[in-house]
Structures are given as C-alpha cells and as structure tokens.
Scaffold this motif. Structure first.
Motif, PDB file in Angstrom:
ATOM      1  N   LEU A  32     -11.763  21.806   7.129  1.00 14.04           N
ATOM      2  CA  LEU A  32     -12.093  23.112   7.696  1.00 14.04           C
ATOM      3  C   LEU A  32     -13.563  23.151   8.106  1.00 14.04           C
ATOM      4  N   THR A  33     -13.817  23.614   9.309  1.00 12.82           N
ATOM      5  CA  THR A  33     -15.189  23.697   9.811  1.00 12.82           C
ATOM      6  C   THR A  33     -15.811  25.038   9.422  1.00 12.82           C
ATOM      7  N   ALA A  34     -17.099  25.158   9.692  1.00 10.59           N
ATOM      8  CA  ALA A  34     -17.786  26.424   9.425  1.00 10.59           C
ATOM      9  C   ALA A  34     -17.157  27.548  10.239  1.00 10.59           C
ATOM     10  N   GLU A  35     -16.763  27.245  11.473  1.00 19.65           N
ATOM     11  CA  GLU A  35     -16.093  28.252  12.295  1.00 19.65           C
ATOM     12  C   GLU A  35     -14.743  28.619  11.708  1.00 19.65           C
ATOM     13  N   GLY A  36     -14.004  27.631  11.204  1.00 16.76           N
ATOM     14  CA  GLY A  36     -12.730  27.909  10.568  1.00 16.76           C
ATOM     15  C   GLY A  36     -12.900  28.798   9.348  1.00 16.76           C
ATOM     16  N   GLU A  37     -13.916  28.526   8.552  1.00 19.33           N
ATOM     17  CA  GLU A  37     -14.186  29.375   7.389  1.00 19.33           C
ATOM     18  C   GLU A  37     -14.531  30.794   7.825  1.00 19.33           C
ATOM     19  N   ARG A  38     -15.315  30.900   8.905  1.00 22.57           N
ATOM     20  CA  ARG A  38     -15.681  32.232   9.392  1.00 22.57           C
ATOM     21  C   ARG A  38     -14.432  33.020   9.778  1.00 22.57           C
ATOM     22  N   VAL A  39     -13.469  32.350  10.442  1.00 23.26           N
ATOM     23  CA  VAL A  39     -12.237  33.011  10.851  1.00 23.26           C
ATOM     24  C   VAL A  39     -11.450  33.480   9.626  1.00 23.26           C
ATOM     25  N   LEU A  40     -11.344  32.637   8.618  1.00 22.70           N
ATOM     26  CA  LEU A  40     -10.618  33.038   7.412  1.00 22.70           C
ATOM     27  C   LEU A  40     -11.285  34.239   6.746  1.00 22.70           C
ATOM     28  N   ARG A  41     -12.596  34.197   6.630  1.00 21.26           N
ATOM     29  CA  ARG A  41     -13.303  35.315   6.000  1.00 21.26           C
ATOM     30  C   ARG A  41     -13.163  36.585   6.833  1.00 21.26           C
ATOM     31  N   ALA A  42     -13.141  36.431   8.149  1.00 22.91           N
ATOM     32  CA  ALA A  42     -12.949  37.600   9.013  1.00 22.91           C
ATOM     33  C   ALA A  42     -11.582  38.232   8.818  1.00 22.91           C
ATOM     34  N   HIS A  43     -10.626  37.439   8.355  1.00 25.59           N
ATOM     35  CA  HIS A  43      -9.292  37.952   8.043  1.00 25.59           C
ATOM     36  C   HIS A  43      -9.183  38.415   6.596  1.00 25.59           C
TER      37      HIS A  43
END
Length: 287
Positions: A32-43
C-alpha cells in the motif's frame, strides 16, 4: 457496496454508505502506498484486520494499526476445491472465524479486512458478519462473486507459476486454479448452507465465542438499507431451501418438545388423580 481504487492493492470494496463505508474488504496491504493509505483514511478506516498466517505477511509502510487473526492455523492450501477448503474452515476453525467477526463488532471505527487476495478468508468473514447483521444473503453472494475478476487480473501469472511448480494437471489443476482465482457465488452459498442447516448464523457464532452483545453491535454497524446488488440470482433457490430446511427442523424440534412436555404433564395429572382416588377410597373404608 462500492468499488474503491486503492494504490498498492486491489479487489477493494466498501460495505456501507458511499464514501463512508462501515467495513472495507481488500487484498493484502503490504505494498500500500501513501496515497492508498490516504484513500483508506478518507473512507474512515482506522484498523486493519489481517487474516493471513505469519509466514504470509511481509513488511509494510502504511501507518494504520494492524490486528492479526490468522484463520488457517497452518500454511494456506495450495490445491483442492473451494468447497472443501471452506467446509474445513467452517467445521474446524469456527473459533478463528468468530474471533474475526467479533473484532469487527467490537471496533468502533471502520475496519479494513484482508487476507492475500481478499477473496476466500476475507469473503467468509465479511459474509458471516453481514449475515449476522441480517443483510440480504443474495447481496452477500453478489459482493463475494465480484472478487474473481479482480483476482484473476492480479494473480493469474503468479498462480500459474506456482501450479506448474507443483506439477498439477487435469482436474486437479482446474480445481486449484478455481481455488486461487475464482469466486463463484455457489461456493459461498454451499458454505453458508452448512451454517444454516446447523441452526443458523447466531447459533454458530455464539457457539464459537461471540456474545449476544457482539451480534447486537453487528446489527447496529450494518443497519443501513443497502441497494440490491446485481448477480448471484441463481443461488437464491439453494439458499432459500437451506433456510427453509433450518426453519422446518427448528419448528419440528419445538413441536416435539411441546408435545413431550404436554404428555408428561398429562401423565403426571393422571397419576396424581388416580392416587388421590385410591387414597380417599381406602381412608373411607378404614373409617
């Protein structure tokens, strides 16, 4: 149910209102990339539930807290049929399946559930949690069936190499390919039928460590009315037959218990009446 594009993983879907899912299911998050983590946290995601064995887990860079609940208890099966693998998990690993469902029930935020491909272990745990929350089984089957296309795209080459190394061919290879790459709704239907015919999801989870409070928490978490999912319609008859069989068995057991109780009460009444008559008659004669 909503697809989520996740950089560094695949087969990712949210269960719940769009943009604010109550649960996220996905493949492994090791890359998981930093962008992927950001998306999960945004959800709303704030806990990862990893269902893999220790030998499967790699290092990861994301900062989400991780809770590990391995399901198999040994190396994942390399061959066999989906139905047999699911049957063994349900029969032999009920405590682990229930522990994963309980972890979802107990966490106040949004849990991200994953295994390796997000198909089998994840599929079973998510299905059990949703079934306990009284979601439409056919929506559950449809969600599960979506994984196959994503997994085939991501893992076909890897799986082919592994099966080549095992020397599998013919029917054995076809079963193994289906095990690793496909998510046919009838496989999940067959698995959940075992639970229904055994008394239903509540009985199964309670017997393996869940509490009534956990079941109530799942109902609250998944209380929204989700739109119907297309697909998996062909499994309706099989599932409804299993549910009807469970209800018929329960009704028969209840009737039998009621009849036994009534018969016992009648026998006791008759015995008491007869004894009283004989005693009264004997007392009168003696006087």
């Amino acid at each position: 149910m909503q697809a989520i594009s996740l950089e560094g993983s695949y087969n990712t879907r949210g269960i719940g209102p769009r943009g604010a899912p109550r649960l996220v299911r996905t493949a492994a998050l090791d890359t998981l990339t930093a962008e992927g983590e950001r998306v999960l946290r945004a959800h709303g995601a704030d806990l990862v539930l990893d269902l893999r064995e220790p030998s499967e887990r790699g290092a990861h860079d994301h900062g989400l807290p991780v809770r590990s609940i391995p399901l198999y208890g040994s190396a994942p099966p390399a061959s066999g049929t989906l139905e047999d693998v699911y049957a063994r998990l349900i029969a032999d690993r009920g405590d682990r399946l229930a522990a994963a469902v309980v972890a979802i029930a107990e966490h106040p935020g949004t849990v991200v559930v994953h295994c390796t491909a997000g198909k089998d272990r994840t599929g079973l745990v998510v299905a059990l949690a949703r079934l306990a929350a009284r979601h439409d089984p056919h929506e559950i089957f449809a969600d599960y069936a979506l994984s196959g296309a994503a997994v085939r795209t991501a893992r076909s080459g890897l799986v082919a190499a592994r099966l080549d190394a095992l020397g599998l061919a013919g029917a054995e290879r076809r079963d193994a390919e289906r095990l690793h790459l496909d998510s046919p709704a009838d496989a999940l239907t067959t698995a959940l039928q075992r639970i229904e015919l055994g008394g239903g999801i509540d009985r199964y989870l309670l017997a393996h460590g869940a509490t009534p409070e956990h079941l109530a928490a799942l109902a609250r978490r998944f209380s929204w009315r989700s739109p119907s999912c297309a697909g998996a319609a062909g499994d309706a008859t099989a599932w409804d037959s299993a549910t009807a069989a469970r209800d018929t068995t329960a009704a028969r057991d209840t009737t039998a218990a009621r009849d036994t109780t009534a018969a016992g009460a009648a026998a006791g009444s008759g015995s008491g009446s007869g004894s009283g008559s004989r005693a009264g008659s004997g007392a009168g004669a003696a006087a």
